[in-house]
Design an enzyme around this catalytic site. Structure first.
Site, PDB file in Angstrom:
ATOM      1  N   ASP A 472       0.819  -1.208   0.000  1.00  0.00           N
ATOM      2  CA  ASP A 472       0.000   0.000   0.000  1.00  0.00           C
ATOM      3  C   ASP A 472       0.858   1.267   0.000  1.00  0.00           C
ATOM      4  O   ASP A 472       2.076   1.231   0.257  1.00  0.00           O
ATOM      5  CB  ASP A 472      -0.895  -0.020   1.256  1.00  0.00           C
ATOM      6  CG  ASP A 472      -2.253   0.612   0.997  1.00  0.00           C
ATOM      7  OD1 ASP A 472      -2.358   1.429   0.079  1.00  0.00           O
ATOM      8  OD2 ASP A 472      -3.193   0.287   1.743  1.00  0.00           O
ATOM      9  N   ASP A 542     -10.714   2.217  -3.135  1.00  0.00           N
ATOM     10  CA  ASP A 542     -11.270   1.901  -1.817  1.00  0.00           C
ATOM     11  C   ASP A 542     -12.792   1.915  -1.864  1.00  0.00           C
ATOM     12  O   ASP A 542     -13.455   1.464  -0.933  1.00  0.00           O
ATOM     13  CB  ASP A 542     -10.793   2.925  -0.776  1.00  0.00           C
ATOM     14  CG  ASP A 542      -9.396   2.598  -0.253  1.00  0.00           C
ATOM     15  OD1 ASP A 542      -8.916   1.485  -0.519  1.00  0.00           O
ATOM     16  OD2 ASP A 542      -8.793   3.453   0.419  1.00  0.00           O
TER      17      ASP A 542
HETATM   18  C1  GLA Z   1      -5.751   1.793   2.298  1.00  0.00           C
HETATM   19  C2  GLA Z   1      -6.197   0.651   1.408  1.00  0.00           C
HETATM   20  C3  GLA Z   1      -7.240  -0.165   2.133  1.00  0.00           C
HETATM   21  C4  GLA Z   1      -6.641  -0.673   3.424  1.00  0.00           C
HETATM   22  C5  GLA Z   1      -6.146   0.487   4.274  1.00  0.00           C
HETATM   23  C6  GLA Z   1      -5.401   0.012   5.497  1.00  0.00           C
HETATM   24  O1  GLA Z   1      -6.766   2.719   2.465  1.00  0.00           O
HETATM   25  O2  GLA Z   1      -6.663   1.109   0.182  1.00  0.00           O
HETATM   26  O3  GLA Z   1      -7.674  -1.226   1.336  1.00  0.00           O
HETATM   27  O4  GLA Z   1      -5.588  -1.547   3.144  1.00  0.00           O
HETATM   28  O5  GLA Z   1      -5.279   1.334   3.548  1.00  0.00           O
HETATM   29  O6  GLA Z   1      -4.929   1.024   6.283  1.00  0.00           O
END
Ligand code: GLA
Length: 718
Positions: A472, A542
């Site tokens: 990420d 997301d």
């Molecule tokens: C980001 C990702 C999510 C999750 C969060 C965790 O927002 O896109 O899918 O992994 O971080 O903190």
């Protein structure tokens, strides 16, 4: 041979399967573009042309001015008054250069770019190297054109060498410059924001420069590096279209200039606000690669050219195996995870047929919320009392693979790492660094930072049987300064940073060869061809709301194939209809789930199991099939598209009604890729269709009810 030199070594002709690109050396030194379009043998040479107020060399006269011609590459201050591709500032401080043609070389394969990802060549790829030189600064410029014949793609990048006597600074560098002698065109870009990426925008070019880009140190949710231009009348099936993309994950700038003579100049390259690169005598700079494709038969073919190219030349080989159907813990538990809970997920997940459990954020350091812990990459012993390796062994005993979340490029000020090394975060001395999601960005331009990360992950994951990383990146770069570089090199930080990111990604793939990577940046904040070289897929957004997802996916699929697109079903709220709808929306890409199966009813969980089993029979059609858009959700009240396997024996048609869809019938959905003389049966309904019927159009009924979607899996009768 895909590259030819004609006209006494003065014209270079690059051929892909269906397209030709040509330019010539004019008067011994200018590079002037001749043609980019469908395959062609003969070209008009450069014709003298005057342009009032043009700047020209006395010896050639005013009919040979860079501003009047379609330059193959242009240099600031040397007679092209449009936006130029290269600006190098030498000892005189003017930024003026004038690179002149010296020689060429053609070779098999490609030139690999130092420290940056680049497309893998086809077996019959060739590369043209053009050498130019700017006498006064003593800099040499090498332009590389690599031909990818099968997918009708040509790539460009450049190398600059300082072979002069003084230091120079590169202030602007755009590997693609394409001049077209017409202006009646539309521009297509993907815009958005966090949670709302990849919105499709198509607008007519207007006079002036229109540009999209990123100054965020990441390709960003705001504008994707993909861009296209096409005729006003172009549709999915008709009209000319040119597509462009950048094999780079950092700041970029795409621009299209429609000038006063109604000519178009397209450029793609590094973002000049975020880039100034000093070259000492003897140093060289290698730019990222940019790619382009041409389709004479509409935007759909442009899309398929890029899909073929990304699958074959960008994505790693492992992405062509079935992608695991994951159960991700994020939307199910957020930070509230521990060994006991996850083992329950693993057991139940395995029973339900999931391939993999992915433990998202919250497993390491003092990471109980997003305010602390990033940078401290060792397991939290309260949550995992037996350690990571033992926990993962237990997970595996349940009969399910295991993936883990990491965010290596980041640090929370509230972490052991930051307390020990505050200068390891990007910052500007004397200024308070800006937070985003309570975190700072590590200075990945520093070797010691990269080495620290390699060491800590090496130790923490040693002996842990990992199958997958979710990598990420949850904020963008501000206060871009490095404690190690001198003032005159601070303009390089953003570029060096992204090279550091690639170095670490590369190390992960080698150190953990059995684990695949899904990249992510708060969803689609780094949905680009650079990241695609390291992972099997990218977390698209997301936002898992199916209505928004339909739009986001429709934009993303314009440039990137289904196998790049990670699509999760989340939160169906115990509603079978909603679950079905979310599943069918997710079937545009690679399926996964992110919900609390421990709290779902047996009916919902049984349906999820059925979906997973069904998806396994369909996955190859999305993963390797050709994509055809039938109704764009940006224009219609429903989305319709189909995938066709390369041999056309299987077609998967999806129709998703949007919220505002009214009851009635769809327009005829013409599945023209169907074999005309074949008969197909829909696996779900048992209904039979001839290829001719499919090609002339199916009219499907629209229910006008919430959460309605249809799927037809048409298989050729044997
Ligand atoms: C980001 C990702 C999510 C999750 C969060 C965790 O927002 O896109 O899918 O992994 O971080 O903190």
């Amino acid at each position: 041979m895909s590259i030819k030199v004609t006209n006494k070594n003065k014209r270079f002709v690059l051929n892909t399967k269906n397209t030709t690109y040509a330019f010539e050396v004019f008067k011994g030194h200018y590079l002037i573009h001749n043609y980019y379009g469908r395959t062609k043998q003969r070209f008009q040479g450069v014709k003298p042309r005057s342009l009032s107020f043009g700047a020209y060399e006395a010896q050639y006269g005013k009919r040979y001015s860079p501003d009047a011609h379609s330059m193959e590459i242009s240099f600031y201050g040397s007679g092209d008054f449009r936006d130029t591709s290269l600006r190098i500032c030498g000892k005189d401080g003017t930024g003026v250069t004038d690179f002149r043609y010296k020689s060429f070389r053609i070779f098999e394969g490609r030139h690999k770019i130092d420290g940056l990802p680049c497309a893998r060549p086809d077996a019959d790829s060739e590369t043209l190297e053009i050498h130019l030189r700017d006498k006064l600064s003593g800099c040499d410029l090498y332009l590389y054109y690599t031909v990818f014949p099968e997918s009708d793609v040509i790539s460009r990048h450049m190398v600059i060498e300082n072979n002069g006597k003084h230091t120079v600074r590169i202030d602007r560098c755009r590997p693609i410059e394409l001049c077209l002698e017409r202006g009646d065109l539309d521009m297509i870009t993907l815009w958005g924001a966090w949670n709302n990426e990849s919105n499709y925008q198509r607008v007519p070019l207007h006079h002036g420069v229109q540009s999209v880009g990123s100054r965020r140190g990441a390709s960003s949710h705001q504008y994707n590096p993909f861009m296209a231009i096409c005729e006003h009348s172009a549709t999915e099936e008709k009209g000319e279209a040119y597509g462009f993309n950048f094999v780079y994950s950092g700041s970029f700038q795409n621009s299209v200039e429609l000038d006063g003579k109604n000519r178009t100049k397209v450029q793609m390259g590094l973002c000049p606000d975020d880039f100034a690169y000093t070259l000492e005598v003897g140093e060289r700079f290698e730019s990222p690669e940019a790619v382009m494709t041409y389709s004479p038969s509409g935007l759909g073919q442009m899309t398929r050219n890029f899909h073929n190219f990304v699958r074959k030349n960008i994505m790693p080989a492992v992405s062509h195996k079935p992608h695991p159907v994951v159960l991700n813990t994020w939307e199910a538990c957020y930070f509230n995870i521990d060994e006991q809970k996850l083992l329950q997920f693993a057991k139940k997940g395995a029973e339900m047929g999931f391939d993999m459990l992915v433990m998202d954020d919250g497993w390491f350091g003092e990471r109980h919320n997003d305010k602390a812990g990033l940078g401290d990459w060792y397991e939290n012993r309260e949550k995992f009392p037996n350690g990571l390796a033992a926990f993962v062994r237990e997970v595996k005993k349940q009969g399910i693979q295991f993936g883990i979340w990491v965010e290596p490029e980041m640090v929370n000020p509230n972490s052991e790492l930051y307390r020990a090394h505050p200068d390891w975060a990007l910052h500007v001395a004397g200024r308070e660094p800006l937070l985003s999601r309570n975190q700072l960005v590590l200075d990945m331009s520093r070797d010691d930072v990269i080495e620290y990360l390699m060491n800590i992950f090496d130790k923490t994951f040693d002996g842990v049987d990992l199958d997958y990383f979710k990598w990420d990146m949850n904020r963008h770069l501000s206060n871009v300064g490095s404690a190690l570089l001198p003032p005159e090199r601070q303009g390089e930080v953003s570029f060096r940073h992204i090279k550091g990111v690639y170095r670490l990604l590369d190390w992960f793939t080698k150190r953990f060869p059995n684990a695949v990577i899904e990249t992510c940046s708060g969803g689609g904040g780094r949905y680009d061809l650079g990241m695609m070289q390291y992972g099997i897929q990218i977390w698209t957004s997301d936002n898992t709301n199916p209505y928004r997802r339909t739009m986001i996916q429709s934009g993303a699929i314009t440039a990137y194939p289904a196998l790049t697109m990670s699509c999760h079903v989340s939160n169906p709220k115990e509603d079978m209809r909603s679950l079905d709808y979310r599943y069918k929306v997710a079937l545009e890409g690679m399926l996964g789930y992110e919900l609390n199966i421990l709290e779902m009813s047996d009916e919902i969980n049984a349906e999820i199991s059925r979906q997973i089993a069904e998806y396994r029979t369909l996955e190859h059609v999305m993963r390797e099939g050709d994509f055809f858009r039938l109704a764009a959700p940006e224009k219609e009240t429903y989305s319709a598209y189909y995938y066709a396997t390369p041999d056309r024996s299987e077609l998967l048609l999806t129709l998703v009604e949007k919220k505002d869809c009214k009851a009635g019938t769809s327009k005829p959905l013409k599945l023209k890729a169907a074999k005309q003389d074949a008969v197909y049966t829909d696996v779900f309904s048992g209904e039979r269709y001839t290829g001719k019927e499919l090609a002339s159009g199916l009219t499907l009924s629209l229910t006008g009810e919430a959460d309605s979607a249809k799927l037809l899996y048409l298989k050729e009768n044997q």
